[in-house]
Design a protein around this motif. Structure first.
Motif, PDB file in Angstrom:
ATOM      1  N   UNK A  33       0.822  -1.200   0.000  1.00 50.30           N
ATOM      2  CA  UNK A  33       0.000   0.000   0.000  1.00 50.30           C
ATOM      3  C   UNK A  33       0.863   1.259   0.000  1.00 50.30           C
ATOM      4  N   UNK A  34       1.926   1.265   0.789  1.00 50.42           N
ATOM      5  CA  UNK A  34       2.776   2.463   0.893  1.00 50.42           C
ATOM      6  C   UNK A  34       3.330   2.875  -0.460  1.00 50.42           C
ATOM      7  N   UNK A  35       3.696   1.903  -1.281  1.00 46.62           N
ATOM      8  CA  UNK A  35       4.304   2.239  -2.572  1.00 46.62           C
ATOM      9  C   UNK A  35       3.343   3.016  -3.464  1.00 46.62           C
ATOM     10  N   UNK A  36       2.059   2.787  -3.316  1.00 51.10           N
ATOM     11  CA  UNK A  36       1.082   3.486  -4.146  1.00 51.10           C
ATOM     12  C   UNK A  36       0.599   4.776  -3.496  1.00 51.10           C
ATOM     13  N   UNK A  37       0.524   4.797  -2.185  1.00 53.41           N
ATOM     14  CA  UNK A  37      -0.048   5.929  -1.472  1.00 53.41           C
ATOM     15  C   UNK A  37       0.884   7.134  -1.461  1.00 53.41           C
ATOM     16  N   UNK A  38       2.167   6.895  -1.319  1.00 55.54           N
ATOM     17  CA  UNK A  38       3.119   7.993  -1.227  1.00 55.54           C
ATOM     18  C   UNK A  38       3.628   8.131   0.190  1.00 55.54           C
ATOM     19  N   UNK A  39       4.229   9.269   0.501  1.00 59.38           N
ATOM     20  CA  UNK A  39       4.865   9.480   1.801  1.00 59.38           C
ATOM     21  C   UNK A  39       3.890   9.902   2.895  1.00 59.38           C
ATOM     22  N   UNK A  40       2.728  10.379   2.499  1.00 56.15           N
ATOM     23  CA  UNK A  40       1.729  10.842   3.467  1.00 56.15           C
ATOM     24  C   UNK A  40       0.387  10.212   3.156  1.00 56.15           C
TER      25      UNK A  40
END
Length: 155
Positions: A33-40
Protein backbone atom coordinates in the motif's frame (compact mmCIF):
# COMPACT_ATOMS: atom_id res chain seq x y z
CA UNK A 1 -1.97 -5.37 -2.78
CA UNK A 2 -2.15 -2.60 -5.32
CA UNK A 3 -3.29 -3.09 -8.89
CA UNK A 4 -2.11 -0.39 -11.27
CA UNK A 5 -2.50 -0.45 -14.92
CA UNK A 6 -4.29 0.28 -18.08
CA UNK A 7 -3.77 3.29 -20.20
CA UNK A 8 -5.59 5.43 -17.61
CA UNK A 9 -3.31 4.46 -14.73
CA UNK A 10 -6.23 3.18 -12.64
CA UNK A 11 -5.24 2.24 -9.10
CA UNK A 12 -7.11 -0.32 -7.07
CA UNK A 13 -6.15 -1.10 -3.49
CA UNK A 14 -7.11 -4.65 -2.50
CA UNK A 15 -6.26 -7.21 0.15
CA UNK A 16 -6.45 -7.64 3.92
CA UNK A 17 -3.55 -7.35 6.36
CA UNK A 18 -3.54 -7.78 10.13
CA UNK A 19 -1.31 -5.73 12.42
CA UNK A 20 -1.14 -4.53 16.00
CA UNK A 21 -1.20 -0.96 17.26
CA UNK A 22 1.87 -0.38 19.43
CA UNK A 23 1.98 1.51 22.75
CA UNK A 24 2.63 4.79 20.87
CA UNK A 25 -0.49 4.36 18.66
CA UNK A 26 1.59 3.43 15.62
CA UNK A 27 0.69 0.87 13.01
CA UNK A 28 2.77 -0.59 10.21
CA UNK A 29 1.25 0.06 6.83
CA UNK A 30 1.83 -2.82 4.39
CA UNK A 31 4.56 -1.94 1.88
CA UNK A 32 2.25 -2.89 -1.00
CA UNK A 33 0.00 0.00 0.00
CA UNK A 34 2.78 2.46 0.89
CA UNK A 35 4.30 2.24 -2.57
CA UNK A 36 1.08 3.49 -4.15
CA UNK A 37 -0.05 5.93 -1.47
CA UNK A 38 3.12 7.99 -1.23
CA UNK A 39 4.86 9.48 1.80
CA UNK A 40 1.73 10.84 3.47
CA UNK A 41 -1.77 9.54 4.05
CA UNK A 42 -4.98 11.18 5.25
CA UNK A 43 -6.95 9.26 7.86
CA UNK A 44 -10.46 10.19 8.96
CA UNK A 45 -13.61 8.76 10.51
CA UNK A 46 -15.13 6.33 8.08
CA UNK A 47 -18.51 4.71 7.85
CA UNK A 48 -19.61 1.54 9.66
CA UNK A 49 -17.22 2.18 12.54
CA UNK A 50 -13.90 2.02 10.73
CA UNK A 51 -11.31 4.57 9.64
CA UNK A 52 -10.87 5.62 6.03
CA UNK A 53 -7.37 6.31 4.71
CA UNK A 54 -6.60 8.08 1.45
CA UNK A 55 -3.59 9.12 -0.57
CA UNK A 56 -3.26 12.89 -0.86
CA UNK A 57 -4.46 12.79 -4.47
CA UNK A 58 -7.59 10.80 -3.58
CA UNK A 59 -8.22 13.08 -0.60
CA UNK A 60 -8.12 16.08 -2.92
CA UNK A 61 -10.77 14.48 -5.16
CA UNK A 62 -13.05 13.88 -2.16
CA UNK A 63 -12.66 17.35 -0.71
CA UNK A 64 -13.39 18.85 -4.12
CA UNK A 65 -16.67 16.90 -4.17
CA UNK A 66 -17.48 18.04 -0.63
CA UNK A 67 -17.07 21.66 -1.72
CA UNK A 68 -19.94 21.13 -4.14
CA UNK A 69 -22.38 20.07 -1.42
CA UNK A 70 -24.92 22.78 -0.57
CA UNK A 71 -24.02 24.28 2.82
CA UNK A 72 -27.70 25.12 3.24
CA UNK A 73 -28.51 21.41 3.70
CA UNK A 74 -28.05 20.20 7.28
CA UNK A 75 -26.98 16.69 6.17
CA UNK A 76 -24.24 18.18 3.99
CA UNK A 77 -23.00 20.38 6.83
CA UNK A 78 -23.03 17.53 9.35
CA UNK A 79 -21.28 15.02 7.10
CA UNK A 80 -18.63 17.54 6.02
CA UNK A 81 -18.09 18.66 9.60
CA UNK A 82 -17.58 15.13 10.97
CA UNK A 83 -15.60 13.87 7.99
CA UNK A 84 -13.17 16.80 7.85
CA UNK A 85 -12.86 17.56 11.57
CA UNK A 86 -11.70 14.02 12.22
CA UNK A 87 -9.15 14.03 9.43
CA UNK A 88 -5.42 14.04 10.01
CA UNK A 89 -2.42 13.84 7.70
CA UNK A 90 0.06 11.14 8.72
CA UNK A 91 3.61 10.64 7.49
CA UNK A 92 5.26 7.24 7.28
CA UNK A 93 8.36 6.80 9.40
CA UNK A 94 11.40 4.81 8.21
CA UNK A 95 9.79 1.55 9.35
CA UNK A 96 6.61 2.27 7.39
CA UNK A 97 4.56 3.13 10.46
CA UNK A 98 2.01 5.88 10.92
CA UNK A 99 0.83 7.37 14.18
CA UNK A 100 -2.96 7.40 14.50
CA UNK A 101 -4.34 9.86 17.04
CA UNK A 102 -6.34 8.55 19.98
CA UNK A 103 -9.59 10.24 18.85
CA UNK A 104 -9.59 8.19 15.65
CA UNK A 105 -8.59 4.98 17.44
CA UNK A 106 -11.40 5.49 19.96
CA UNK A 107 -13.92 6.18 17.18
CA UNK A 108 -13.04 2.85 15.51
CA UNK A 109 -12.69 1.05 18.87
CA UNK A 110 -9.17 -0.06 17.94
CA UNK A 111 -7.30 -1.24 21.02
CA UNK A 112 -4.59 -3.59 19.77
CA UNK A 113 -5.38 -5.91 16.86
CA UNK A 114 -6.52 -4.29 13.67
CA UNK A 115 -7.00 -5.03 10.01
CA UNK A 116 -6.12 -2.84 7.06
CA UNK A 117 -8.13 -3.61 3.96
CA UNK A 118 -7.92 -2.22 0.46
CA UNK A 119 -11.26 -1.01 -0.89
CA UNK A 120 -10.62 0.39 -4.38
CA UNK A 121 -9.33 3.95 -3.94
CA UNK A 122 -9.16 3.92 -0.13
CA UNK A 123 -7.94 1.83 2.76
CA UNK A 124 -10.11 0.96 5.71
CA UNK A 125 -8.61 0.40 9.15
CA UNK A 126 -10.75 -1.75 11.41
CA UNK A 127 -10.66 -3.21 14.85
CA UNK A 128 -10.00 -6.85 13.91
CA UNK A 129 -12.85 -8.04 16.12
CA UNK A 130 -15.29 -5.53 14.62
CA UNK A 131 -14.32 -6.45 11.04
CA UNK A 132 -14.67 -10.17 11.69
CA UNK A 133 -18.10 -9.65 13.30
CA UNK A 134 -19.30 -7.45 10.44
CA UNK A 135 -18.12 -9.96 7.83
CA UNK A 136 -19.76 -12.85 9.66
CA UNK A 137 -23.04 -10.93 10.07
CA UNK A 138 -23.17 -10.17 6.35
CA UNK A 139 -21.88 -13.47 4.99
CA UNK A 140 -25.36 -14.95 4.54
CA UNK A 141 -26.63 -11.71 3.00
CA UNK A 142 -23.98 -11.58 0.27
CA UNK A 143 -26.10 -13.14 -2.46
CA UNK A 144 -29.01 -10.77 -1.76
CA UNK A 145 -26.67 -7.76 -1.60
CA UNK A 146 -25.09 -8.81 -4.89
CA UNK A 147 -28.45 -9.27 -6.55
CA UNK A 148 -29.62 -5.83 -5.39
CA UNK A 149 -26.45 -4.07 -6.49
CA UNK A 150 -26.15 -5.72 -9.88
CA UNK A 151 -29.79 -5.90 -10.89
CA UNK A 152 -30.29 -4.76 -14.48
CA UNK A 153 -32.33 -1.74 -13.47
CA UNK A 154 -29.93 -0.70 -10.68
CA UNK A 155 -27.95 1.49 -13.07
Amino acid sequence: MVISGGKWGVVMLIGEYHHNIDEKNRIIMPSKFRSEIGEKIVITKGLDGCLFAYSLSEWEKITNKLKLLPFTKSDARMFTRIFLAGATICEFDKQGRININSNLLNYANIKKECAIIGVNERLEIWSLEKLENMMKENEDKLSVITENLFAEDAY
